[in-house]
Design an enzyme around this catalytic site. Sequence first.
Site, PDB file in Angstrom:
ATOM      1  N   LYS A  58       1.230  -1.503   0.310  1.00 48.71           N
ATOM      2  CA  LYS A  58      -0.216  -0.214   0.374  1.00 48.71           C
ATOM      3  C   LYS A  58       0.601   1.044  -0.060  1.00 48.71           C
ATOM      4  CE  LYS A  58      -3.041   2.328   3.027  1.00 48.71           C
ATOM      5  NZ  LYS A  58      -4.231   2.762   4.116  1.00 48.71           N
TER       6      LYS A  58
HETATM    7  C1  R5P Z   1      -1.774   4.229   8.336  1.00 53.40           C
HETATM    8  O1  R5P Z   1      -0.934   4.840   7.491  1.00 53.40           O
HETATM    9  C2  R5P Z   1      -3.240   3.621   8.367  1.00 53.40           C
HETATM   10  O2  R5P Z   1      -2.654   2.640   7.481  1.00 53.40           O
HETATM   11  C3  R5P Z   1      -4.249   4.133   7.717  1.00 53.40           C
HETATM   12  O3  R5P Z   1      -4.810   4.688   9.319  1.00 53.40           O
HETATM   13  C4  R5P Z   1      -5.134   4.237   6.716  1.00 53.40           C
HETATM   14  O4  R5P Z   1      -4.577   3.093   6.016  1.00 53.40           O
HETATM   15  C5  R5P Z   1      -4.389   5.202   6.144  1.00 53.40           C
HETATM   16  O5  R5P Z   1      -6.003   5.466   5.534  1.00 53.40           O
HETATM   17  P1  R5P Z   1      -6.265   7.112   4.703  1.00 53.40           P
HETATM   18  O6  R5P Z   1      -5.153   7.753   4.789  1.00 53.40           O
HETATM   19  O7  R5P Z   1      -6.796   6.664   3.148  1.00 53.40           O
HETATM   20  O8  R5P Z   1      -6.707   8.517   5.540  1.00 53.40           O
END
Ligand code: R5P
Length: 296
Positions: A203
């Site tokens: 990711k």
């Molecule tokens: C941190 O890096 C995490 O993985 C997050 O909590 C989350 O997955 C981030 O998602 P978004 O940036 O789309 O809110």
Amino acid sequence: MPEVDVSKAKKEFYEDVPMKSPGFFLKGSGSLDWGMKNRLARIFNPKTGRTVMLAIDHGYFQGPTTGLERIDLNIVPLIPYADALMLTRGILRTTIPPASTKPIVMRASGGPSILKELSNEQIAVDIEDALRMNVCALAIQVFIGGEFETRSVHNMTRLVDMGLRYGIPVLAVTAVGKEMTRDAKYFRLACRICAELGAHFVKTYYVPEGFETMTASCPVPIVMAGGKKIPVLDALTMAYNAIQQGALGVDMGRNIFQSEAPIAMIRAVGNIVHKNMRPDEAYELYQSLKNKKKGE
Ligand code: R5P
């Protein structure tokens, strides 16, 4: 004594039909074992080869994030529209209905809160507990260039080893420290290190310049991270560009659950990911679903 095969019908062995050896649709995953492939095929839709993951794991380091104060009220209604949920075991056990069959990508690292050095993480879930919770993948943060870079990389490689033992894929999440430049050069480095050291998918963030070089040089699927809340059309455009430039899905949180109309937003993103819908069309869809909801 076993029952005898008493059928009078002639047995049919189709001797002249060679048995097929099906390949596997997902980038870099052809040599994995059946359990791994099966779990990945629950996260990535085999028809499109892509996924819309809903990330709601933010509480593991920043507590009740805006939009996630009440996951039972605000997030559970979104579950049907996601291909997979990324969350912590605490939220899974307390709040997600066990009758839900949505694949779970479980946050498996943690330690520091927002009050401390974030790269100082450790593995935070036992592999046996992951099996008990029937997860489809484990997710771990990797801090390339961060203060505890080596520790976070070793956390990932240990998790990969455990995952391989039981058929559970590992998602590496490239975390960016405040002082790092968010460009394609940095993310190519981070994504490639994660893949080389065993992550089954990665990711990472979208960058406007050279994102396609990140997807091209990473031998496993990349899913685009959402990042902080931005205007709806910008978020949809970012998702569209990432998909067109080789991402095999998105893992979005705040841009969905902090949206004025989260169901409309996740459905618009779903159309971009699985149907290559253009951002302007997806925006129209978002608006019409949002207005329909208002008028109900
Ligand atoms: C941190 O890096 C995490 O993985 C997050 O909590 C989350 O997955 C981030 O998602 P978004 O940036 O789309 O809110």
